[in-house]
Each structure stands twice: as C-alpha cells, then as structure tokens.
Scaffold this motif. Structure first.
Motif, mmCIF file in Angstrom:
data_model
loop_
_atom_site.group_PDB
_atom_site.id
_atom_site.type_symbol
_atom_site.label_atom_id
_atom_site.label_comp_id
_atom_site.label_asym_id
_atom_site.label_seq_id
_atom_site.Cartn_x
_atom_site.Cartn_y
_atom_site.Cartn_z
ATOM 1 N N ALA A 1 0.882 -0.726 0.168
ATOM 2 C CA ALA A 1 0.261 -0.136 0.249
ATOM 3 C C ALA A 1 1.048 1.577 0.175
ATOM 4 O O ALA A 1 0.480 2.272 -1.004
ATOM 5 C CB ALA A 1 -1.419 0.023 1.288
ATOM 6 N N LYS B 1 -2.416 -7.414 -5.684
ATOM 7 C CA LYS B 1 -2.833 -6.759 -4.526
ATOM 8 C C LYS B 1 -3.778 -7.057 -3.853
ATOM 9 O O LYS B 1 -3.807 -6.880 -2.475
ATOM 10 C CB LYS B 1 -3.364 -4.855 -4.424
ATOM 11 N N SER B 2 -4.809 -8.221 -4.449
ATOM 12 C CA SER B 2 -5.733 -8.335 -3.823
ATOM 13 C C SER B 2 -5.771 -9.504 -2.740
ATOM 14 O O SER B 2 -6.342 -9.969 -1.914
ATOM 15 C CB SER B 2 -7.243 -8.954 -4.614
ATOM 16 N N LEU C 1 -3.803 -6.923 0.847
ATOM 17 C CA LEU C 1 -4.015 -5.658 1.444
ATOM 18 C C LEU C 1 -5.653 -6.398 1.419
ATOM 19 O O LEU C 1 -6.489 -7.265 1.166
ATOM 20 C CB LEU C 1 -4.297 -4.804 -0.237
ATOM 21 N N TYR D 1 -7.663 -0.302 3.592
ATOM 22 C CA TYR D 1 -6.268 0.331 1.961
ATOM 23 C C TYR D 1 -7.387 0.293 0.921
ATOM 24 O O TYR D 1 -6.969 1.484 0.497
ATOM 25 C CB TYR D 1 -5.640 -0.741 1.890
ATOM 26 N N ILE D 2 -8.512 -0.365 1.096
ATOM 27 C CA ILE D 2 -9.663 0.467 -0.105
ATOM 28 C C ILE D 2 -11.123 0.894 0.069
ATOM 29 O O ILE D 2 -11.921 1.014 -0.634
ATOM 30 C CB ILE D 2 -9.504 -0.373 -1.360
ATOM 31 N N ILE E 1 -8.429 -9.008 1.215
ATOM 32 C CA ILE E 1 -9.521 -8.404 0.282
ATOM 33 C C ILE E 1 -10.580 -9.785 -1.116
ATOM 34 O O ILE E 1 -10.861 -9.795 -1.009
ATOM 35 C CB ILE E 1 -9.419 -7.151 -1.144
ATOM 36 N N ASP F 1 -15.056 -1.145 -7.185
ATOM 37 C CA ASP F 1 -14.037 -1.029 -6.268
ATOM 38 C C ASP F 1 -12.659 -2.454 -5.986
ATOM 39 O O ASP F 1 -11.307 -1.878 -6.407
ATOM 40 C CB ASP F 1 -13.386 -0.700 -4.467
ATOM 41 N N VAL F 2 -12.852 -3.382 -6.195
ATOM 42 C CA VAL F 2 -12.517 -4.969 -5.615
ATOM 43 C C VAL F 2 -12.213 -5.349 -7.340
ATOM 44 O O VAL F 2 -10.908 -4.906 -7.452
ATOM 45 C CB VAL F 2 -13.467 -5.875 -4.992
ATOM 46 N N LEU G 1 -9.147 -3.108 -8.373
ATOM 47 C CA LEU G 1 -7.831 -3.160 -7.683
ATOM 48 C C LEU G 1 -7.479 -4.442 -8.589
ATOM 49 O O LEU G 1 -6.280 -4.460 -9.057
ATOM 50 C CB LEU G 1 -8.271 -3.189 -6.253
ATOM 51 N N SER H 1 -5.816 -3.942 -11.776
ATOM 52 C CA SER H 1 -4.578 -2.794 -11.942
ATOM 53 C C SER H 1 -3.968 -3.926 -11.507
ATOM 54 O O SER H 1 -2.176 -3.334 -11.071
ATOM 55 C CB SER H 1 -4.961 -1.735 -11.443
#
Lengths: 645, 313, 342
Positions: C257, C273-274, C277, C281-282, C303, C333-334, C337, C340
């Motif tokens: 993060a 990231k999932s 994190l 964080y989101i 996540i 959002d998820v 992430l 990306s």
C-alpha cells in the motif's frame, strides 16, 4: 590492436633470437667457464671439504648423536621389521617370517576385505607373476620399502594435510615447500640426504618420503577444502566445536578422497623406491640399475616388468578401496551378511596359509624351478639387438640431424657464448615474457649458478632440457589433441601412458641407449619418453574441457576440423598447453639428470660422479644444487609467462 | 556398515597378531649359525659380480647369511660400509681413494685379491688392419677426423669411462697433445654398446676399457686394439703430474672393521680370497653366457676345491 | 505478540569485508555508496547500519536480490560471520559480546538454522542427521533417536529415518533440514533461502509446511528469501534490503500500500494486491448516490477473501474496524484493484 601487438612481439622475438645467435657466433668459445670433468672450482672444493667434515662428524657431533642418528636408527629398525616379516630371512630361519604363500594369502585377504573378489584374484595372479619372473625376494623388498615409506608418509602427510585444509595460514606456509618438492628432480636430493642419514634404508626411505609426503599433504588438504561447505556451516551453526565438526563432518565426508590420496602416495613411493636403489634401497631397483650399468636389457626388462606388475596391483587395489564407497549409501543387510561370511572364510584360509608358510620352507621361499624370466629376458635381448643392429642406422641419422641442426646451435648460444652474454639475454627474455619481478628472479638465480662455477655444465643441461621439451611438446600436443578429440584414442593410449608413468626411467634407458649410442640425444630421448605421458594427459584434458557449445558454434559457422582445432580448441585450452609445457619441462629436467648415465654430460653426469669419487663429492653436491636453481628458474618463468598469456 | 568394517579390522588384525606371535614363538627355536649375517657390496661390472658371487657362495656353504646390495662404487659404498649397510668390497680399483674412510677407522683395507687391473683406450678392432699404426698413440692425431661425431665438437670422440670409474682421459689427451674430446659416456652399458656397434658396422670408435673383462671374448680382436701410450715418466716430478697412461693396478679388498674383528668365518674367507684374472674371466664368461651368477659361481667352486679350501684355512 | 519485549533486537549492525574494516564505520567513509567505497579503500559493505526487532512468535522475512547482503545479515545474527559493529540483543543478552562457549551453548539450545543447500551430512542416515544437534550437545543415543523420531513425524518424514540424504528428493531433503533445525527445540529458527533450490511446485508445498509448523509450534523465525511472493506468503513482516541497508520494514500490506520509494514499489508491483491488502486500504466514504448493504466486513480481512461477499451484495458494504465503520467497498472497487494488478 591487441593482435597487432602480439604479432609485433613475435617479430621482436625472431629478431632477438637472431641477434643472440649472431652474437654467440662472434664471441664463440669466449668466457664460457668450461670446466674439465675432473676439475674442481674453489667453491666446489669448499663444499667438498664441508661434506667431508660432515661425514667425519657422524659418530661424535651432537647433531648426529642426538638428531640424525636416532632418526636413522628408528627408520632402519622400522624398515627391518617389515623386511624381516616378508622379505628377508632372519635369525637363522631359512625363509622370511611370513613365506610367499602367507604374503599372497594376507594381501589377497586384505584386498578382498576392502574391495571386490576380482581385485583379490588380480593381486594373487600378479604376485605369482612376480615370483615366476624370479623376482620374489626383490618384489617383497620393494613392497616392504614402499609400505614403510607409505606408512611414515601418511603418518606425517595426513595430519599436516588436515591442518593445511583447516587453516589458510598453514596452507600458505606449506605451499612454497610443497611446490619446491614437486620441482625438485628426484635424484638431486639423494646425495645430500646420504650425507646426513648415510647410505642405506633410512636415506632411501626419507628420500621416498620427501617425494610422497607432499602428495599426501596436498590431496588431504584439498579433500578438506573441496568439501561442500554447507554441511560444515550447518554443523558450526548448531554449536559444534571445531573438533566435533572435524571428526563428525569433515573427515567422514573427505574420507574417500583421502583414501584416493593414499593411492597417489603409494604410487609415488613405489616409483621412488626403485630410483632409491641408487642409495642402496633394496628391491627391484637393484636389477634395474645393474641392468643399466652392465647392459643386460633383458634382465632390466624383467625387473621393470615386475615393477609394473606391482604398480598395477597396488594402484588397482588401493583405488578400488577408494571407489568402493562412491556414494555414501552402504550395502543392504543381506549383502553385508554374505560379505561377512566370505571375509571370515578368507580370513581363516589366509591365517592357515600364513602359518603354513612359516613352517614349511617350500611355502616360504618362492620355488625357482619354473623359470619364465630367462625366456623373457632372452627375447628382450634379441629384440634390443635387432633394434641396435638393424634399426639404429635410421635412428642414428635422426639423432645426427637433431644434434647438428638443433642441439649444437642452441648449445652454441647458451653454453659456448660468454656467460654474461647468455645471462643478459635470458634476463631480457624473462623481462619481456614474464615481467620485472621474474626478470629479477631470473637474474638472481642465474647469477647464483654462475657463482658456483658450474655455469657451462648448467647451460649444457639447460640446452638439453629445452630441446627435449620442444620435441616433447611437438609430439605430446599432437597426441594430446588426438586423445582429447577421440574417446577411442584415449582408451587406446591410456594403458601406454599409465605404464610410461609407472615404469622406472632406468628400464627404457638401455634400449634407447642402443638406438642412439652414448650421446646427449639419448638423454633427450629418455626425457621425451618420460614426460610425454604427463603432457598428453594435460593437453587431452584441456581439449576435452573446451565447452561443447563453442565447438557446436564453430561447426555451425562452417569450420572444418583443422579450423576447429587451431581456432577453437587450442586457443581455448591455452592454459592447459602452458601447464603442459611447464610440467613437461620439469619432468624432462628430472630425467636429464638420469641421462648422466648414458652420455648426457652436464650436471647429471657430475651428480653421478660425485657420489663415487670422493674428490668430486663437492662438485656433485653443487651440481645437484644448480639443478634445483635451474628447476626453480624454469618453473617461475613458465608460470609467470602462462599467467600473462 | 560400521559393524562390518570393525569386524574386518578385527579379523585382519587377528591374522596379523598371530603372524607376529608366531615370529616371537619360533624365532628362538631356530638357532642362529655362528657366522652371522653380513653384507657384500655388488658393483656393476661382470668381473666384480663373479668375484663377489663366488665369495658369497663359499660363505653361504659355511652357514653365513649374506645380503648383497647393489651400490655405486667408491664413495657411496664406503659410506654404506660406514653406515653398516654393507661390509665388503671384493674388488676396488680406487688406488687409495678410500683414505678418508680408512683413516676414520670403520673401513679397513684387507689386501689384494690377486686380480690386476689394466685400464686403457681401445679402438674398434677392425680399424687395426685398415689403419696401420693406429694403436700407437703418436698416430692417433692422424686419424682423429675419423672419430668425429655430432657430439664431439669438431674433434675426435674419446669415450670416457663411467662416472665412478678411475679415469684420467682429459689428462692423457692433454699430455699426449691429442685432437680428441673426452665424452662422458655414463655407464659400462654405453661403452659396450658403442664398441659392439662400431665393430659390427665397421664404424670408428675409441673407448675406455679394462682388463680383466669378458668383453675381450665378446669382441674378438679387442685385446689387439689397445692404443699404446708412452709410459708415465715418474722420474721427473713435472712430467709425472701429466699422466700419459693408466698404470697396472693390483685390485684391493676392503671390509668393515666390525667384520674383520668379529672372528666370523666370513671374515676369514674375505681375508684369504685370492684368484687370477683367468679365474675371474671364467666365471664372468659363464654369467655373460646366460648362467645365473649363483650357478656360475658354484660351477667354479666345484671345479676348484683345493683353492676354496685354502681360503677357509 | 508484544512489541515491548522483542525476541531479538538488531541495533546498528555493520559488516564490512576487506582489510581494516573499522576505519569505515563512524567516519565519512560510511556515507559512501558501495562502489565508491570499494574504489576508494577496497572494502565492501555487506551490511550497512541495520536495525530491527523481531517479536516472539513472529515470522520476520528479510528479502532482497542477490548481493543485497541478506545472507550475510542472517549469518551475522548467529555470528557464523562476525559482524564489524553493532549490537545484537537476544533476551537481554548482547550476543556479540559473549565468548565462544556461551555462543556454542546458544547455538545448541536457542538458535537453529536451515540452509539453502540443506547442509545435510551425506554419510549419515536421516535419523542421525536429525539427531546431530543433540549428539554434539552430548545427548545419549537412545534419547536423541527418540526425539529425532518425534520430529520426523512432525515434518512428515515417516518411514525415511533409515534412508540416506542422497536417496531423497530435494524437497524431502529440506524436510530433513527442517527437522534437524527443530530437533533441539530452539527458540529462534533462521531460514536462509530454504526453498530457493527447489522446484516451484515443491517450493509451494514447503512454504505451506513452514506455515503449518509455525502455527503448530509458534517458533520465532527469521526467514531469508529473494522471492517476494514467498515473503508475502509466510511473513508477518518483511524487511526489504538493498546494498546492505534496510530500506523498509512492514507487513506485506503496508509495503504494497505504501512503498517507501520507487525501488520498493517496483518490487511489490508483481504482488497481487488483492492477496495482501486488507479492506482497510480500499475503504472509501459512501457516496451520496449509494446505499450500503446490511452486511459488514472486518477491516483486516484480505480483499481476496472478501470478494464473494462483496460481489454477492451488489451494493457497497461497510468496512468495520473497532466497532465503527471506516468506509465502504463496492464490487467495482475490488474488481478495479484486481484488474490493476500491474
């Protein structure tokens, strides 16, 4: 750019040698310091007097009473115990304590217990072979001497090797000594040793040890050093003490290689025990040397054959013991049980045979009623006669060409030119080839040689060494390329190379003598025969280790065989070539001394003469020392040059 | 694995231990003979082998244990005697070179063995007829170019004796003003090979050789091929220092003081041993003919009982 | 885990190779880069002023590329390599000051180590390899074999106790290495790239094995690796090393993060990231045009693990920490992430 420079260096050297040659013609036979065979210099006289004083002091000087003599007596006693056991009748008994049957039984049993049954059969056959050659007693003497030297060598070599394996400081301390021992031609230290330990078993054993202990130290320390570090580190990380790590990790893991070191030590000791006959070592060396001096090639060949049999036997038996534990995985239970049974039975048989051989004289002294030595000896002699009488006109022609076209011009340049000119030229060459440091060393060593007064003879020996090395390299590199490129060639030549390395040089000196007569070239030819195996092995190894991918790439680029050899394999194995040249030169120098027996003249002849003629003892010792200086100079220059290459 | 190797060691060592035990037990049972164990040096040349082997066989018959050790003649052997490695030299040509050792006392001069040595220079026998007068040293220079080789540096090749043998070649060349170069041949074998090849191929050769020797049988005519040099002029000190020829040498016996003081029968044999050049040549010829030294010596002993008996008296 | 009494404290640790290393530390030379220093004095800084704490029961990962000094660091921590300067406090005792006997005692009872190339003794059976640390500590044969047998079962080596290392696969060999490290029941295990020499599939198994052992035994571990996925998988906290210095220390999520610099950012870019994190964080404020679902999710939930619930809800879900909402996450959002990733 770099290439151009190299080419220019080549031109420079051609010009340099041409200049040298021209100068040597102009100043021919001036200030050569040539010395008559029987002449001494003031320095050799001083050394001779010192040697005389040393031998005169043997009975009362404290150095002898408290140091040299006890060592000599201890070693003599040790050797005698082993000799009385297997080799010589003692205490009025008609045969040695353990007779021939017992010796064969015990050796076969030991081989069986440490190796496979095939090895045991080989041992029995070869020992019987030595007996049938009429060489039983001499063979046992050789075995006893070898055994004594090996046991003492290992008692020193393995602990020192472990020490050098564990400590960098100790290794650093040992390395120059080990290097020196390796360059030292074997015959050189016989005379000085005899001065301190007298002529006999002790000197012979110590001389053998000087040759074999360094090998033991080197391999043991290498075995410790080349271990996979990770288990050692793991052991330390778990809190093991140094002693624990050594005894539980390093030694068990290094065991196999240390045993391999034993094998090398045994082979070195054996080859030296034969030479040590020159200072009264009992054994197979005696007939070999007397065959040389009175020209009975057949008898020398028979003895040489026995040496080779013993060598093969010891080599196979000890390396089989080392190989047996290739992996660390032991045999299964049932295998073990079967082996145990075999070993017990064999042990009982061996024990019985040993006892019988002690009481029954027929089993004690090897029977001499079947004689294969005479036919072999006669056949060899007639073959040599054939060579000498019917082939030698060819060889003499070849010898004359080499002598007149190569040997004489180089001798003119080195020996028959003023000594200071030769010295200067060598220093300049070393400067260009190897740099300032080595040039300075060359200057110092050559000046030392000049200072001894044996300059002329040193240059004669150097000339022969150079010519022999050149010829060795020509033949050796060609064979090495062949061996390196073809597996078949390798397996074809390997037995000859191995035999060439184990056969004492004295054995083939006589036939070569027949071919070329008592000339400088005979010594050179002996040097070539002696050093070719090592050169072929190193070059072959170098060629073989050129990465397959390089050759594939060259092949893919359309190179033919000649191009692959000259443009890929040889350049890539340059280091091996340099090493081969260096080793070849050291080996040649080692036997050029022996060449003193067949007309080489120079330092070797003086060394031999010094051991017989009391008035020339000093000169002989100095000549030995000069050989050492020459060896160091050659080795240093060659190594530095190969580093630069 | 550990177990077996331990057993192996145990077994092997039990064999060894019993072997040693036997030595200990039975050594005392076999009584050593009075003569004892002695050493005799063996030198390279055939004649020496003949003498030494005859002495060895006579001593063995008296119950002696004799160890023969092959040794280079001269200093090496004297050293070996001082070290106790060997005890007897049966034929020494050295003319006093043992002085330092006898002075120290461990080595003693026993006396002459009856053989007389005469060293000289010999040409290949075929040359005697072809080149008249060649056996006269005065004519040698005339023929010097014949003897040139690739190794002799433009002069005639003068093949010298082996390193340990008495040689004065360089002095003779100088004293007689010869256009020859002394070449170190290194061994007896080298000389034999040179002369036999030269004779067979009718090539010139000039070698160092000596009597008594069986080479005179092997190379017929060699006895007539000796080059005659002017005798050394001992009357004039200046001239005597330039030796012109080898003198005839009575050959000597040397032994350790230890042996000679021991009262052993071997000491008696060594002291009394004496025979002629013809005797030695007879045995040496048999050895050269392929007989083992032992058998050749025994043959002579059997044929000369009176002489042997005299040595034992 | 209590931050106030760390298991091991590393304070300003230095390791400088080459002659006369002391002249570097505490002078202006210390501020030079590695290559500058090497050019100037010939010395190499392998560990540069490193400080960190390891809490009891924590898996602390040191991660860096080859040459970053991580293997030197772990060896300095057990003094297999003698550090040049600094302090190393273990349970209140400065290990750098203890004598050889005490050090050996610590190594025998408190520390253990697992090596990249296993470091097994090829001439010993598996059981005698595992019993080795007990053997050197003078434990009797019967007792040490009993203990070794327990550990053999613990690491899943049943039936292999009589085998020799060369008869085992790499993965099995490293199980022996793990078992050996556990045999003396140490307080801290140092694992130096333990799985780098193994095939990827076996490596994954072994990582799970370490996690399992950690759960069962709760040992404190210092774990060296060059593989960030591995670091994220096994580590409670990760320290990133570069040129001998620690650049950033934090949980996997913290590193992903908030990478401290470009270097760390580049490093962690490959991590999904999932996977590391948490929702924290989101989490974002609820927009006015949205209405939150009735379910709530914990802020410390990874996540990836929240994904099914979030997708099912069709509406933003409140993220709760300490009883109160810190924001919401939605399916968009998820998914954004996850998309990306790079």
């Amino acid at each position: 750019m770099y290439r151009k420079l190299l080419e220019r260096k080549g031109y420079f050297f051609l010009g340099f040698i041409a200049l040298w040659y021209a100068l040597s013609k102009i100043f021919f036979d001036k200030a050569t310091w040539e010395l008559g065979i029987a002449d001494n210099t003031s320095f050799t006289n001083v050394v001779g007097d010192a040697a005389g004083a040393i031998s005169g002091n043997r009975t009362h000087s404290p150095f002898f009473v408290y140091f040299f003599n006890p060592i000599r007596l201890f070693i003599n006693g040790f050797v005698d115990i082993i000799r009385n056991l297997i080799a010589t009748p003692s205490n009025g008994h008609a045969a040695p304590t353990i007779g021939w049957l017992g010796v064969i039984a015990i050796l076969a049993f030991i081989t069986l217990a440490t190796s496979r049954i095939r090895m045991a059969i080989l041992v029995i056959t070869f020992l019987l072979g030595c007996g049938a050659l009429g060489m039983w007693a001499d063979t046992m003497d050789t075995l006893a001497m070898t055994l004594a030297a090996v046991l003492l060598s290992l008692a020193i070599g393995i602990p020192c090797g472990i020490w050098a394996g564990l400590s960098d400081r100790v290794l650093k301390l040992f390395t120059p000594i080990l290097d020196l021992a390796q360059i030292l031609p074997t015959m050189v230290y016989l005379a000085p040793l005899a001065l301190f330990f007298m002529i006999g078993e002790a000197s012979a054993t110590i001389a053998t040890m000087i040759y074999s202990v360094p090998i033991s130290i080197r391999i043991t320390s290498h075995a410790i050093r080349s271990l996979n570090f990770s288990p050692v580190e793991a052991s330390i990380s778990m809190g093991a003490t140094k002693k624990q790590t050594l005894s539980k990790v390093q030694l068990p893991m290094a065991k196999q290689m240390i045993v391999l070191g034993v094998n090398q030590t045994v082979m070195a000791a054996l080859s030296f025990v034969v030479i040590a006959a020159l200072i009264a070592a009992p054994g197979l060396g005696k007939p070999v040397i007397s065959a040389l001096t009175i020209q009975n090639t057949g008898r020398g060949f028979v003895a040489g054959l026995a040496v080779v049999l013993v060598a093969i036997m010891l080599d196979r038996a000890t390396s089989a013991a080392a190989m047996k534990q290739k992996a660390f995985i032991p045999p299964t239970e049932s295998e073990k049980r079967r082996k145990r049974l075999n070993v017990s039975i064999a042990g009982a048989v061996a024990l019985g045979a040993t006892i019988a051989s002690h009481f029954v004289t027929a089993l004690g002294n090897f029977p001499d009623n079947f004689d294969i030595a005479t036919p072999i000896s006669n056949a060899t002699n007639s073959f040599v006669n054939f060579l000498v009488n019917d082939v030698s006109f060819l060889t003499v022609g070849f010898k004359d060409i080499i002598s007149i076209r190569v040997l004489n011009p180089i001798e003119d340049m080195l020996a028959r030119a003023p000594w200071f000119m030769t010295l200067t030229m060598f220093v300049i060459a070393a400067l260009v080839l190897a740099g300032k440091r080595i040039a300075f060393l060359t200057f110092v060593l050559l000046s030392a040689i000049a200072a001894t007064g044996l300059w002329f003879d040193a240059m004669i020996t150097l000339t022969q060494t150079i010519v022999a090395t050149l010829l060795t390299m020509i033949v050796g590199v060609a064979l090495g390329i062949w061996v390196g490129r073809s597996k078949r060639a390798d397996s074809l030549l390997r037995p000859f190379l191995d035999a060439g390395q184990t056969m004492p040089a004295f054995v083939y000196l006589v036939p070569i003598l027949g071919l070329f007569g008592p000339t400088r070239f005979t010594a050179i030819a002996t040097g070539i025969v002696y050093s070719i195996p090592v050169v072929v092995k190193i070059v072959g190894e170098g060629i073989r280790s050129v990465p397959e991918s390089m050759i594939e790439a060259a092949t893919a680029a359309g190179s033919n065989v000649r191009q692959i050899i000259t443009k890929v394999q040889l350049p890539a194995s340059k280091r091996a070539l340099m090493l081969a040249a260096n080793q070849g030169m050291i080996f040649v120098l080692a036997v050029i001394v022996i060449g003193g027996f067949v007309g080489s003249g120079g330092l070797g002849y003086i060394v031999i003469m010094g051991s017989s003629k009391p008035e020339l003892q000093g000169k002989g010792l100095v000549a030995g020392f000069v050989i050492l200086l020459l060896g160091v100079a050659i080795d240093r220059v060659a190594q530095a040059a190969s580093r630069r290459a | 694995m550990k177990l077996t190797s331990r057993r192996k060691i145990a077994l092997a060592s039990s064999v060894m231990i019993s072997a040693f035990a036997m030595t200990a037990t039975f050594q005392s049972s076999s009584k050593a003979a009075d003569c004892g164990t002695w050493g005799i040096a063996m030198h390279a040349w055939n004649g020496y082998t003949a003498s030494a082997q005859v002495v060895t066989e006579v001593a063995k018959a008296q119950g002696c244990t004799i160890n023969q050790s092959t040794l280079t003649e001269g200093g090496t052997t004297y050293d070996a005697m001082e070290a106790g490695t060997t005890d007897v030299i049966i034929e020494d040509w050295g003319g006093g070179r043992w002085q330092k050792w006898t002075d120290r006392g461990a080595v003693v001069l026993v006396g002459a063995n009856g053989n007389v040595g005469k060293i000289g220079m010999f040409v290949a026998p075929w040359m005697v007829k072809k080149y008249p007068g060649i056996t006269n040293s005065k004519n040698l220079n005339k023929y010097a170019s014949l003897f040139k080789t690739a190794d002799s540096g433009g002069k005639g090749a003068w093949f010298e004796g082996p390193p340990g043998y008495t040689t004065i070649g360089e002095k003779m060349i100088k004293a007689n003003k010869l256009k020859f170069k002394a070449i170190a041949t290194g061994s007896e074998a080298a000389l034999i090979s040179t002369i036999t090849k030269a004779e067979k191929n009718k090539k010139p050769a000039l070698i160092y050789w000596w009597e008594p020797s069986t080479l005179f049988v092997k190379v017929p005519g060699l006895d007539k091929a000796r080059v005659n040099f002017p005798k050394n002029d001992w009357s004039d000190a200046a001239k005597a220092s330039g030796l012109t020829d080898y003198p005839a040498t009575p050959l000597e016996k040397l032994a350790t003081k230890k042996l000679m003081d021991s009262g052993s029968v071997f000491a008696k044999i060594v002291k009394n041993f004496k025979w002629t050049n013809a005797d030695q040549n007879a045995v040496a010829a048999d050895i050269e003919g392929g007989m083992t030294p032992e058998k050749a010596a025994q043959k002579w002993i059997k044929a000369h009982p009176a002489q042997v008996k005299a040595w034992l008296a | 885990m209590s931050a106030d009494s760390p298991m091991i404290q590393v304070k300003n640790l230095w390791k400088v190779f080459g002659s006369n290393p002391d002249k570097v530390i505490g002078t202006e030379l210390a501020s030079l880069t590695r290559s500058e220093l090497r050019a100037k004095t010939g010395n190499t800084v392998a560990v540069r002023d490193v400080s960190f704490d390891v809490a009891p029961g924590e898996v602390f990962v040191v991660m860096g590329l080859s040459g970053s000094g991580k293997s030197t660091l772990v060896r300095c921590m057990t003094r297999l390599i003698e550090p040049t300067a600094g302090e190393l406090i273990f349970s209140g005792e400065d290990i750098l000051k203890v004598d050889g006997n005490r050090l050996r005692e610590l190594r025998r009872t408190k520390f253990s180590m697992v090596f990249q190339h296993f470091g097994l003794l090829p001439h010993r059976k598996v059981i005698d390899n595992i019993a080795y640390p007990l053997e050197i500590n003078g434990v009797g044969k019967a007792e040490r074999h009993k203990r070794a047998q327990e550990v053999i079962e613990l690491v899943g080596l049943n039936g292999y106790s009589e085998a020799y290392p060369e008869q085992l696969s790499g993965g099995m060999q490293q199980r022996v290495g793990l078992a050996r490290a556990l045999a003396a029941d140490p307080e801290i295990m140092f694992l130096d790239e333990p799985f780098s020499a193994l095939d990827p599939l076996i490596r994954r198994d072994m990582q799970s094995e370490v996690i399992r052992l950690h759960h069962e035994l709760g040992k404190t571990m210092v774990f060296i690796t060059h593989d960030l996925q591995e670091a994220a998988k096994v580590g409670d906290r990760i320290a990133i090393m570069r040129d001998g210095a620690l650049i950033q220390v934090g949980t996997p999520a913290e590193l992903v993060a908030n990478p401290k610099d470009e270097y760390v950012a580049n490093f962690v870019r490959d991590i999904a990231k999932s996977h590391v994190l948490t929702l924290r964080y989101i989490a974002r404020p609820l927009r006015s045009d949205e209405s939150a679902a009735t379910v709530e999710l914990d802020a410390d939930l990874i996540i990836r693990e929240a994904l099914p619930t979030v997708l099912e809800a069709h509406r933003p879900i409140h993220v709760v920490s300490g009883g109160s909402s810190i924001g919401v996450v939605s399916a968009e959002d998820v998914l954004a992430l996850i998309a990306s990733v790079n």
